[in-house]
Design a protein around this motif. Structure first.
Motif, PDB file in Angstrom:
ATOM      1  N   ARG A  14       0.841  -1.192   0.000  1.00  0.00           N
ATOM      2  CA  ARG A  14       0.000   0.000   0.000  1.00  0.00           C
ATOM      3  C   ARG A  14       0.880   1.248   0.000  1.00  0.00           C
ATOM      4  O   ARG A  14       1.618   1.510   0.932  1.00  0.00           O
ATOM      5  CB  ARG A  14      -0.919   0.007   1.219  1.00  0.00           C
ATOM      6  CG  ARG A  14      -1.888  -1.169   1.219  1.00  0.00           C
ATOM      7  CD  ARG A  14      -2.982  -1.011   2.250  1.00  0.00           C
ATOM      8  NE  ARG A  14      -3.920  -2.122   2.158  1.00  0.00           N
ATOM      9  CZ  ARG A  14      -4.888  -2.206   1.255  1.00  0.00           C
ATOM     10  NH1 ARG A  14      -5.024  -1.246   0.376  1.00  0.00           N
ATOM     11  NH2 ARG A  14      -5.687  -3.248   1.221  1.00  0.00           N
ATOM     12  N   SER A  16      -0.360   4.355  -0.301  1.00  0.00           N
ATOM     13  CA  SER A  16      -1.063   5.481   0.295  1.00  0.00           C
ATOM     14  C   SER A  16      -1.791   5.032   1.553  1.00  0.00           C
ATOM     15  O   SER A  16      -1.893   3.844   1.840  1.00  0.00           O
ATOM     16  CB  SER A  16      -2.068   6.067  -0.704  1.00  0.00           C
ATOM     17  OG  SER A  16      -3.029   5.104  -1.072  1.00  0.00           O
ATOM     18  N   THR A  18      -4.681   4.022   3.977  1.00  0.00           N
ATOM     19  CA  THR A  18      -5.896   3.243   3.741  1.00  0.00           C
ATOM     20  C   THR A  18      -6.719   3.179   5.016  1.00  0.00           C
ATOM     21  O   THR A  18      -6.168   2.973   6.098  1.00  0.00           O
ATOM     22  CB  THR A  18      -5.560   1.809   3.294  1.00  0.00           C
ATOM     23  OG1 THR A  18      -4.778   1.852   2.099  1.00  0.00           O
ATOM     24  CG2 THR A  18      -6.829   1.005   3.034  1.00  0.00           C
ATOM     25  N   VAL A  42      -7.593   9.324   1.120  1.00  0.00           N
ATOM     26  CA  VAL A  42      -7.230   7.968   1.539  1.00  0.00           C
ATOM     27  C   VAL A  42      -7.912   6.957   0.627  1.00  0.00           C
ATOM     28  O   VAL A  42      -8.925   7.249  -0.009  1.00  0.00           O
ATOM     29  CB  VAL A  42      -7.650   7.684   3.003  1.00  0.00           C
ATOM     30  CG1 VAL A  42      -6.941   8.601   3.969  1.00  0.00           C
ATOM     31  CG2 VAL A  42      -9.159   7.774   3.166  1.00  0.00           C
ATOM     32  N   ASP A  43      -7.321   5.774   0.577  1.00  0.00           N
ATOM     33  CA  ASP A  43      -8.021   4.647  -0.036  1.00  0.00           C
ATOM     34  C   ASP A  43      -9.023   4.134   0.998  1.00  0.00           C
ATOM     35  O   ASP A  43      -8.636   3.736   2.096  1.00  0.00           O
ATOM     36  CB  ASP A  43      -7.041   3.532  -0.398  1.00  0.00           C
ATOM     37  CG  ASP A  43      -6.157   3.902  -1.572  1.00  0.00           C
ATOM     38  OD1 ASP A  43      -6.564   4.762  -2.368  1.00  0.00           O
ATOM     39  OD2 ASP A  43      -5.050   3.343  -1.676  1.00  0.00           O
ATOM     40  N   ILE A  45     -11.711   1.448   2.111  1.00  0.00           N
ATOM     41  CA  ILE A  45     -12.247   0.106   1.903  1.00  0.00           C
ATOM     42  C   ILE A  45     -13.421  -0.049   2.857  1.00  0.00           C
ATOM     43  O   ILE A  45     -13.243  -0.132   4.075  1.00  0.00           O
ATOM     44  CB  ILE A  45     -11.184  -0.967   2.153  1.00  0.00           C
ATOM     45  CG1 ILE A  45     -10.012  -0.781   1.181  1.00  0.00           C
ATOM     46  CG2 ILE A  45     -11.786  -2.364   2.012  1.00  0.00           C
ATOM     47  CD1 ILE A  45      -8.882  -1.770   1.373  1.00  0.00           C
ATOM     48  N   ASP A  70      -1.062   3.259   7.425  1.00  0.00           N
ATOM     49  CA  ASP A  70      -0.252   4.335   6.863  1.00  0.00           C
ATOM     50  C   ASP A  70       1.193   3.848   6.788  1.00  0.00           C
ATOM     51  O   ASP A  70       1.887   3.775   7.793  1.00  0.00           O
ATOM     52  CB  ASP A  70      -0.351   5.594   7.730  1.00  0.00           C
ATOM     53  CG  ASP A  70       0.325   6.799   7.079  1.00  0.00           C
ATOM     54  OD1 ASP A  70       0.586   6.751   5.865  1.00  0.00           O
ATOM     55  OD2 ASP A  70       0.593   7.791   7.796  1.00  0.00           O
TER      56      ASP A  70
END
Length: 216
Positions: A14, A16, A18, A42-43, A45, A70
């Protein structure tokens, strides 16, 4: 606590930040408000507590949401996430500068957790009608009892919007779905004005999931 090899592999993939976010949880909602106030991309989910993403169990030993990733950092306690985000992205600040005021804000968040969040959780999760009805009454009485303080300052015991407001606003938004009816009155008017102010904030509107938008 050291991450497992699988978890380290997931984190390293990752690039970025999340957020694993529950679509309906007020704990996830408070973190989304902070992200929106800070303008952090942010990603996201999203899921629900009954169907968490498969990879979450490798990152978070409790398999719970919210979970913030992060880089090589994984956080799974909402208040820790909120303070981390406030320090990582200092503008606008969401905690007071001075140590005494910061401690007071943290204590207010702790009281909200103990007094209000516990009741919300009981209403949402208990299978006992008696527990639910008692919790609804206690939550309504507790919220109405603090209504007059909003005559003194525009935010929760503060001149500025803080993390305390980020904790309170998701609960107030959920009141109708929790069966908590706050009737308009002279006593409740300052609270109603505060709620309108919170709900009309651009960041609050951005923070709402599709499911949360349907709660009102």
């Amino acid at each position: 606590m050291k991450l497992s090899d699988d978890a380290q592999g997931l984190v390293s993939k990752r690039s970025s930040m999340t957020l694993f976010s529950d679509n309906t949880s007020h704990y996830s909602h408070r973190v989304r408000i902070v992200l929106a106030e800070k303008g952090v991309t942010v990603d996201m989910i999203t899921s629900d507590s009954g169907n968490p993403p498969a990879e979450l169990g490798d990152l978070n030993p409790y398999n719970s949401m919210p979970t913030l990733v992060d880089r090589d950092l994984v956080l799974f306690e909402s208040k820790v996430m909120m303070e981390y985000l406030d320090e990582r992205f200092p503008h606008p600040p969401l905690l007071p500068v001075y140590p005494v005021a910061r401690a007071e804000s943290r204590q207010l968040m702790h009281r909200i957790e103990r007094d209000w969040c516990a009741l919300v959780d009981a209403i949402q999760n208990s299978r006992s009608d008696n527990v639910v009805s008692k919790s609804v009454k206690e939550l309504r009485d507790g919220i109405v009892s603090i209504a007059p303080i909003f005559n003194e300052k525009p935010f929760f015991m503060s001149e500025e919007f803080t993390l305390v407001d980020c904790c309170i606003a998701p609960i107030l938004w959920r009141l109708p779905s929790l069966g908590v009816d706050i009737r308009p009155s002279k006593q409740s008017k300052p609270l109603m004005n505060y709620m309108d102010s919170m709900f009309n904030r651009e960041a609050f509107q951005e923070s709402l999931s599709d499911q949360e938008q349907e709660l009102r």
